[in-house]
Every structure is written in structure tokens, then in C-alpha cells.
Enzyme design. Sequence first.
Site, PDB file in Angstrom:
ATOM      1  N   CYS A 108      20.195  -9.754 -15.721  1.00 20.15           N
ATOM      2  CA  CYS A 108      20.915 -10.899 -15.898  1.00 20.15           C
ATOM      3  C   CYS A 108      20.331 -11.481 -17.525  1.00 20.15           C
ATOM      4  O   CYS A 108      20.775 -10.893 -18.350  1.00 20.15           O
ATOM      5  CB  CYS A 108      20.463 -12.123 -14.750  1.00 20.15           C
ATOM      6  N   HIS A 142      22.395  -9.169 -10.026  1.00 25.60           N
ATOM      7  CA  HIS A 142      20.945  -9.041  -9.410  1.00 25.60           C
ATOM      8  C   HIS A 142      20.759  -7.816  -8.560  1.00 25.60           C
ATOM      9  O   HIS A 142      21.083  -8.143  -7.243  1.00 25.60           O
ATOM     10  CB  HIS A 142      20.655 -10.469  -8.794  1.00 25.60           C
ATOM     11  N   GLU A 166      18.003  -6.943  -7.114  1.00 30.12           N
ATOM     12  CA  GLU A 166      16.993  -6.930  -6.188  1.00 30.12           C
ATOM     13  C   GLU A 166      17.268  -7.903  -5.042  1.00 30.12           C
ATOM     14  O   GLU A 166      16.614  -7.929  -4.268  1.00 30.12           O
ATOM     15  CB  GLU A 166      15.803  -7.927  -7.089  1.00 30.12           C
ATOM     16  N   SER A 201      -7.597 -15.697  12.425  1.00 36.65           N
ATOM     17  CA  SER A 201      -6.571 -16.572  13.027  1.00 36.65           C
ATOM     18  C   SER A 201      -5.880 -15.827  14.275  1.00 36.65           C
ATOM     19  O   SER A 201      -5.265 -16.628  15.093  1.00 36.65           O
ATOM     20  CB  SER A 201      -5.454 -17.104  12.112  1.00 36.65           C
ATOM     21  N   GLY A 202      -5.789 -14.498  14.073  1.00 39.97           N
ATOM     22  CA  GLY A 202      -5.062 -13.854  15.209  1.00 39.97           C
ATOM     23  C   GLY A 202      -3.652 -13.446  14.623  1.00 39.97           C
ATOM     24  O   GLY A 202      -2.793 -12.732  15.051  1.00 39.97           O
ATOM     25  N   GLY A 203      -3.462 -14.019  13.474  1.00 37.64           N
ATOM     26  CA  GLY A 203      -2.111 -13.528  12.734  1.00 37.64           C
ATOM     27  C   GLY A 203      -2.186 -12.066  12.314  1.00 37.64           C
ATOM     28  O   GLY A 203      -3.203 -11.658  11.903  1.00 37.64           O
ATOM     29  N   VAL A 204      -0.954 -11.571  11.601  1.00 42.77           N
ATOM     30  CA  VAL A 204      -0.919 -10.330  11.079  1.00 42.77           C
ATOM     31  C   VAL A 204      -2.049 -10.315   9.792  1.00 42.77           C
ATOM     32  O   VAL A 204      -2.701  -9.168   9.768  1.00 42.77           O
ATOM     33  CB  VAL A 204       0.617  -9.989  10.529  1.00 42.77           C
ATOM     34  N   ASP A 205      -1.800 -11.323   9.094  1.00 44.89           N
ATOM     35  CA  ASP A 205      -2.555 -10.959   7.509  1.00 44.89           C
ATOM     36  C   ASP A 205      -4.065 -10.979   7.839  1.00 44.89           C
ATOM     37  O   ASP A 205      -4.880 -10.235   7.314  1.00 44.89           O
ATOM     38  CB  ASP A 205      -2.320 -12.252   6.737  1.00 44.89           C
ATOM     39  N   SER A 206      -4.654 -11.980   8.526  1.00 48.09           N
ATOM     40  CA  SER A 206      -6.018 -11.948   8.699  1.00 48.09           C
ATOM     41  C   SER A 206      -6.567 -10.982   9.715  1.00 48.09           C
ATOM     42  O   SER A 206      -7.527 -10.311   9.556  1.00 48.09           O
ATOM     43  CB  SER A 206      -6.518 -13.434   9.352  1.00 48.09           C
ATOM     44  N   SER A 207      -5.759 -10.427  10.594  1.00 46.20           N
ATOM     45  CA  SER A 207      -5.948  -9.071  11.409  1.00 46.20           C
ATOM     46  C   SER A 207      -6.190  -7.986  10.627  1.00 46.20           C
ATOM     47  O   SER A 207      -7.183  -7.188  10.624  1.00 46.20           O
ATOM     48  CB  SER A 207      -4.989  -9.185  12.339  1.00 46.20           C
TER      49      SER A 207
END
Length: 520
Positions: free
Chosen positions: A86, A176, A178, A230-236
Site C-alpha cells: 500500500c 493488503h 496481511e 492467573s491460570g490463563g494461557v499466557d501466564s501458564s
Amino acid sequence: MSVDIHSEKILILDFGSQYTQLIARRVREAHVYCELHPFDLELAAIRSFAPSGIILSGGPKSVYEEGAPAVAEELFELGVPVLGICYGMQLMSRHFGGEVVPAGKREFGHAELLAQGTPGPLFDGFFLDGKSPVWMSHGDHVSQVPEGFQVAAGTANAPVCAIQNLACNLYGVQFHPEVNHTPRGEQLIDTFVRKICGCSGKWTPGQIIEDAVARIKQQVGSDRVILGLSGGVDSSVAAALIHRAIGEQLTCVFVDNGLLRLGEGDQVMATFAQNLGVKVIRVDAEDRFLSALAGVSDPEKKRKIIGGLFVEIFEEESNKITDARWLAQGTIYPDVIESAGAKTGKAHNIKSHHNVGGLPEHMKLKLLEPLRELFKDEVRAIGEELGLPHQMVWRHPFPGPGLGVRILGEVRKDYADILRQADAIYIEELYAADHYHKISQAFAVFLPVKSVGVMGDGRTYEYVVALRAVETKDFMTAGWYPLPYEDLARISSRIINEVKGINRVVYDISSKPPATIEWE
């Protein structure tokens, strides 16, 4: 022998497009490392980075405006392939003597791209019967192609929508590639980084883990690390990755802030005790959080308060742990994108993120963020590679501030209790109807407004809950998920009948943009 996963890399120069981070996402999908930098990155820094290829993003400016963003003049003489998207294509055209003018008819949305002449290797497999659907978003267009370039494709409204200089490995596309709305755009970017730039694809989950483990060991040494779980994906995944690197040097602190999902505290403790063998300290901080949030309705203030109190509690706990020097967080790339313009300062700050905002200036702990350059599905892939339970890895994202940003306005305990129950019913029904894993993110939102209803022979005046479910590949853009009416009716009936205090349920059918996925 370890593989240098950064030996092949793509440099993405950001001109301010809202889609720029999607370019990075597509490059990563090709298993190639990339970094995003501002458009005015100095030539010496570019040479030092030694990219295998360069991508110039789109942007909101016009190349002929005074002070329009530009790149170092010698960038095109570095001898590496360049793809302009673009604004990037227009900039490249103007640099080499082409002409860019305002379009007689602006193009925004779907368009049919038509191949012209002999499209080069970038377009291998991109056209079917000489056509390809693409997504346009531009008000200017190239009216005259520079010397040495050929037109590879155009549309009915814009004859020049793709250009190429095969001798110099320079390519430009007006559309675009992407975004998801360009069906074969991902393939085009893959072709650029793998075939044209010659990258072999070293950015894989296994290699990323090996590299991260080595970096964590080197960075931390013999220090102890405290991680907010936290139990979420990222912190786990962050916990599993750090634990693999330094073992017992890691202590996780699980802060029960009173803003978690139904039964989540007990689930987190049980899961990590059974699956990770990591030391976890549980802190009951519900009263502290609710007290700090009393009377606060502004979402940014709530985020700052919650983030700051998390860090404060982590610091308190770290003082109880010998040699604790590091605070680990599950910050991922999209967090950095929304909060800091992907380190460029060029993107608009939509909202602060729990992991990267609200930190005190004189925090005693150093930050360890092993996932901060990864996108969500890269994090999930690493989680599976590390052996985490499938249900944990594929759980929908949950914001760091928890229900604090899913309760609109002031946060109160009774509001949180109502929302917890409604959300649990919603998620349970999505699992039962086989929708959960087809949806990227689903949750309930508590609206602090009351509406009139009738139950039995009596009049009710109770609160409203909104249900949200979206489909997205990258969380940069998202569409609402079309739940069948019968499923919506069943969910609504259960919530109204089983959750005291709710007499109305609504379904959010807003896309991102213009709305964000979370309400606050």
C-alpha cells in the site's frame, strides 16, 4: 547443535498502518523471525540488523504530502529483497521516479485483482484463472510505473495494483495481503520470505523453546523468580517455560483478586499441582482489590489500579522469598501492540494492558517477559510442545484485570458474583453445543443498568447481561460469531432463570474494528 533462530530475519518498517502487526504475524506463520521498527530507522541500524528481506507497511499518509514518512535513501541499494504494501508500494514507486496521485475513485474493501503481463515469482499460485480477490484500503494510487518496473496486476478502478522489478528483487502491492480478507495473502507473504528472501523457516515451537530456555538461564542466573499466575494461557505457558529453564528457582504467586471466573482459584491450584509441579503460593486479596476499586468507574483507572495492586502484592510476596529478583509476566506481542504501538510509538494507544501498564516507576523487581515477542497462537503451540493440558492451552483469553473490565463502571462484589454465574452458564452451553472451540473468545459482560421485566405475575427491575463471542485469527481484527437462535434462546433462558438479579440478556454483534473485543 542448537539452531540460531534469529539468523534469518525480516525487517518490517512501520508507517502507521493499523494492519502493520498483521504483517509480522504472517511472517511468523512462515516460521521466520521478524522485527518491527519505525519507518525512520537509521541506515546503520538496518545494516546492523542484517535482514534477509524488508517489508514496508501501509500507512495513513500520502507520499506527496509535506513531511510524509520516508525511509533512508540507500535502503533500496542494500541488495536485499523489498516488498512494499500500500503506502510502501507508493513510496517505492516515487523513490524510483514513478508518479503517485489521488485516486479518482477511492478503494476500500473487497476488489478483484487481475493479473497483467507475466507476474513474477512473488505471485506464484496467487492467481486463479488470472484473478484473485483482495482487500483494498487506499485513496492514492500509482499512475506511472518507475523505469525498470513492470505492472503485475491491477483492478477495474486502479490499473496499477502490483509492480515488480525482477532484476532488483523489488515488489509492491497496493492491496493488503496481511489481512484475512485477502484469501491468498498469507501465501503471498510466505512466498516472499521463503522463496524470494531465501529463509528456510527456523522459527518453530521447538527451536523457540530451546532458545528461550537458554536466554532465561543466561538472564536470570542463580536468582529466584516470582511469577504472577492467573491460570490463563499466557501466564501458564510462561510458568512452564521458565520452570523448564530454572526449575525450583521459580515461585508462582496466584492472586485471588475476587475478579476471577467461577471456581477458577481452585482449578488453578489443582491444575498446577498435578501438571507442572511448580511451587504456587495462593494469596486471598479479594478485599484489597474491591476496596481499591470502590467508586472507580473509568476503565483506564480500573486497569491501572488492578495492575498496580498486582505488582504491589507480588513485591510483598517476593520479600518473603530468598533472593527473589525478578517478576515474570506472560506479556505477549498483542499486549505490546495495543499499549505501546509495538515499540515504535507510531500506533494509536487504544487501551493500556494489564501486563505493560500501571507499573510503579521504582519497581524493585526486574521484569522477565519470555513471551513478549510471541503471538497468541505461537504461545499455544509452545504450550502444547511443553506438554501442558489441551484444555488449558486452548482456553479462551482472559484479561489481566479479569472481571474488573467485564463489569462496566464501578466494580462491586454483588456484580462480580452475578457475572461469574452468568459467564459459567454461557461457557458451559457453548461447550455442550460444540461451539467453544470454533469461537476465538467468548464471555459475558455485566451492564450496571436495570430494565423492567415480568416473572410470574410480578414485575421485576433487574440488571442486564451482554454476551460476546468473536471469530478471529489474530485478535487484531475480529467478527462476531453467529450463534444459532435456538442456542441463544437456551442460554438466555438459563441465565435469567438461574441467576438472581438478571432479567434481560443481549447479544453483541459488533466487529473489531470499530469496536474492541472487550467492552472496556
